[in-house]
Design a protein around this motif. Structure first.
Motif, PDB file in Angstrom:
ATOM      1  N   SER A  88      40.263  34.837  36.917  1.00  0.00           N
ATOM      2  CA  SER A  88      39.442  33.622  36.969  1.00  0.00           C
ATOM      3  C   SER A  88      40.264  32.455  36.447  1.00  0.00           C
ATOM      4  O   SER A  88      40.974  32.591  35.448  1.00  0.00           O
ATOM      5  CB  SER A  88      38.200  33.775  36.091  1.00  0.00           C
ATOM      6  OG  SER A  88      37.565  32.518  35.924  1.00  0.00           O
TER       7      SER A  88
ATOM      8  N   ASP B 281      38.519  43.644  36.435  1.00  0.00           N
ATOM      9  CA  ASP B 281      38.055  42.288  36.161  1.00  0.00           C
ATOM     10  C   ASP B 281      38.956  41.728  35.060  1.00  0.00           C
ATOM     11  O   ASP B 281      38.805  42.044  33.876  1.00  0.00           O
ATOM     12  CB  ASP B 281      36.584  42.319  35.719  1.00  0.00           C
ATOM     13  CG  ASP B 281      36.037  40.919  35.423  1.00  0.00           C
ATOM     14  OD1 ASP B 281      36.844  40.014  35.166  1.00  0.00           O
ATOM     15  OD2 ASP B 281      34.801  40.762  35.424  1.00  0.00           O
TER      16      ASP B 281
ATOM     17  N   THR C 203      33.885  35.288  40.433  1.00  0.00           N
ATOM     18  CA  THR C 203      32.631  35.920  40.867  1.00  0.00           C
ATOM     19  C   THR C 203      32.725  36.278  42.352  1.00  0.00           C
ATOM     20  O   THR C 203      32.454  37.422  42.750  1.00  0.00           O
ATOM     21  CB  THR C 203      31.443  34.940  40.647  1.00  0.00           C
ATOM     22  OG1 THR C 203      31.490  34.456  39.314  1.00  0.00           O
ATOM     23  CG2 THR C 203      30.119  35.604  40.934  1.00  0.00           C
TER      24      THR C 203
HETATM   25  C1  LIG Z   1      34.602  38.920  32.341  1.00  0.00           C
HETATM   26  C2  LIG Z   1      34.340  37.869  33.388  1.00  0.00           C
HETATM   27  N1  LIG Z   1      34.216  38.238  34.668  1.00  0.00           N
HETATM   28  C3  LIG Z   1      34.001  37.345  35.639  1.00  0.00           C
HETATM   29  C4  LIG Z   1      33.871  36.004  35.353  1.00  0.00           C
HETATM   30  C5  LIG Z   1      33.584  35.064  36.459  1.00  0.00           C
HETATM   31  O1  LIG Z   1      34.548  34.092  36.588  1.00  0.00           O
HETATM   32  P1  LIG Z   1      34.287  32.760  37.429  1.00  0.00           P
HETATM   33  O2  LIG Z   1      33.639  31.795  36.496  1.00  0.00           O
HETATM   34  O3  LIG Z   1      35.659  32.331  37.861  1.00  0.00           O
HETATM   35  O4  LIG Z   1      33.423  33.112  38.574  1.00  0.00           O
HETATM   36  C6  LIG Z   1      33.988  35.579  34.044  1.00  0.00           C
HETATM   37  C7  LIG Z   1      33.832  34.158  33.709  1.00  0.00           C
HETATM   38  O5  LIG Z   1      33.124  33.775  32.831  1.00  0.00           O
HETATM   39  C8  LIG Z   1      34.230  36.528  33.014  1.00  0.00           C
HETATM   40  O6  LIG Z   1      34.362  36.161  31.742  1.00  0.00           O
END
Ligand SMILES: Cc1ncc(COP(=O)(O)O)c(C=O)c1O
Length: 370
Positions: free
Chosen positions: A181, A157, A61
């Motif tokens: 992530s 992403d 995020t």
């Molecule tokens: C598609 C997607 N983008 C971004 C994120 C964010 O990841 P993080 O939990 O490391 O902030 C996630 C996590 O659930 C995700 O599935």
């Protein structure tokens, strides 16, 4: 039989002792912020990823946020992304002050429908965030052509797609910047939150590095205001142990997806995942569509099988985006898909017996409900 949705203990059991030793070493060293493990992990990650450099961040995020900020995106700008993703993707856009512009998805693969993007581009559009959902990349060739044509930035992403490929190219190596992530259940998960960012332009990469460390290169020499979004040394130490297993774990996920496919083909009430032939899918999730997912999920639960929902609502229909006034019907494909998705258990180490059991129970549910 009990079939968990994800079983991290099973996945880590062959390396758990090493993880405990290594993390204990980091604790004894008291090098908690920065340090050798952190630096070595990012070198090793960059080599595996095929990128010039990567920055460790505290979550994807904040990695997305840092990448957007480092590209100068903020108030007055628009960023296009899919209506069918986890909320962090769009949250990161809003955090910069820019406006989120949702786009509908491809009805076969459920990722961003690139053909719909041109109608969404305005004078304020600065960037696009394709999400390689469930482990399958977006059509990056077409997206990058479009971005070039309209002078837009692309941030991939890759939270759900470590190791996936599009036309042979690794997810995260095609856009201007990309984010992974290490949330524990991801294909490469950590001991807590974490992530990594890369960028094609070394200056942007350096800016992201500084942004995620209070806008500084040197202690107390803050060149601008950033934030604290660093990856901890102890988390990097654990990831150094598991990274070498990632390719094998992805193969195991693909193998399990093959077992599901083989077993479930031909049941007309369910739609199986469609793999774009240009993609190497890494099956972060194995998601089927069914019109009666609540009943199927409770049947499976009663038989000891855990399932998931990714995601129960397209983002436009969530209270968080009420202000956009994009009610039901705004993104018909995403809305319909979200009403019918059901994620079946998948993780490295799931056995053929477990997958066969899940499939048998699905078949028995439909045999009794026709
Ligand atoms: C598609 C997607 N983008 C971004 C994120 C964010 O990841 P993080 O939990 O490391 O902030 C996630 C996590 O659930 C995700 O599935």
């Amino acid at each position: 039989m009990q079939v968990p949705f994800v079983d991290l203990q099973r996945q880590y059991s062959p390396v758990m002792e090493r993880i405990l030793e290594k993390t204990a070493d980091v604790i004894s060293s008291c090098r908690f912020i920065g340090g050798e493990e952190h630096d070595l992990f990012l070198e090793e990650l960059s080599a595996w990823w095929g990128v010039r450099g990567a920055i460790g961040v505290s979550s994807a995020t904040l990695g997305l946020y840092g990448a957007l900020k480092s590209m100068g995106i903020g108030r007055g700008h628009e960023v296009i992304t899919t209506a069918h993703t986890a909320i962090p993707t769009s949250e990161a856009i809003t955090m910069t002050g820019a406006d989120v512009v949702f786009c509908d998805i491809d009805p076969g693969t459920f990722v961003l429908d690139v053909s719909r993007i041109p109608t969404l581009i305005t004078r304020r559009t600065r960037a696009i965030i394709p999400v390689h959902l469930y482990g399958q990349p977006v059509d990056m060739d077409r997206l990058m052509d479009l971005a070039r044509e309209h002078d837009l930035l692309v941030i991939e992403d890759c939270a759900q797609a470590q190791g996936a490929r599009f036309n042979g190219k690794m997810a995260g190596t095609m856009g201007h910047a990309s984010v992974l992530s290490f949330f524990p259940s991801k294909n490469l998960g950590g001991i807590g939150d974490g992530g990594a960012v890369t960028a094609r332009d070394p200056e942007i990469l350096e800016y992201i590095r500084m942004f995620c460390n209070h806008g500084r290169k040197k202690k107390y020499m803050h060149e601008f205001e950033g934030t604290n979004a660093r990856l901890d040394n102890i988390k990097a130490a654990m990831l150094r142990i598991t990274l070498p297993f990632l390719d094998e774990w992805n193969s195991r996920r693909r193998e399990a997806a093959g077992w599901y496919h083989e077993n479930l083909s031909g049941i007309d009430r369910i739609t199986l995942p469609v793999v774009d032939e240009r993609c190497e899918h890494v099956f972060h999730l194995y998601v089927i569509l069914t019109p009666d997912r609540e009943n199927l999920a409770s049947h499976l639960r009663a038989k000891g099988v855990k399932t998931g929902l990714h995601y129960p609502s397209s983002l436009n229909l969530l209270p968080a985006y009420k202000h956009l006034n994009q009610g039901p019907g705004s993104f018909p494909v995403a809305e319909d898909v979200c009403a019918r998705v059901l994620s079946l258990p998948i993780f490295p180490g799931i056995t053929r017996e477990e997958v066969d059991f899940v499939c048998r129970e699905i078949k028995s549910y439909y045999a009794g409900n026709n």
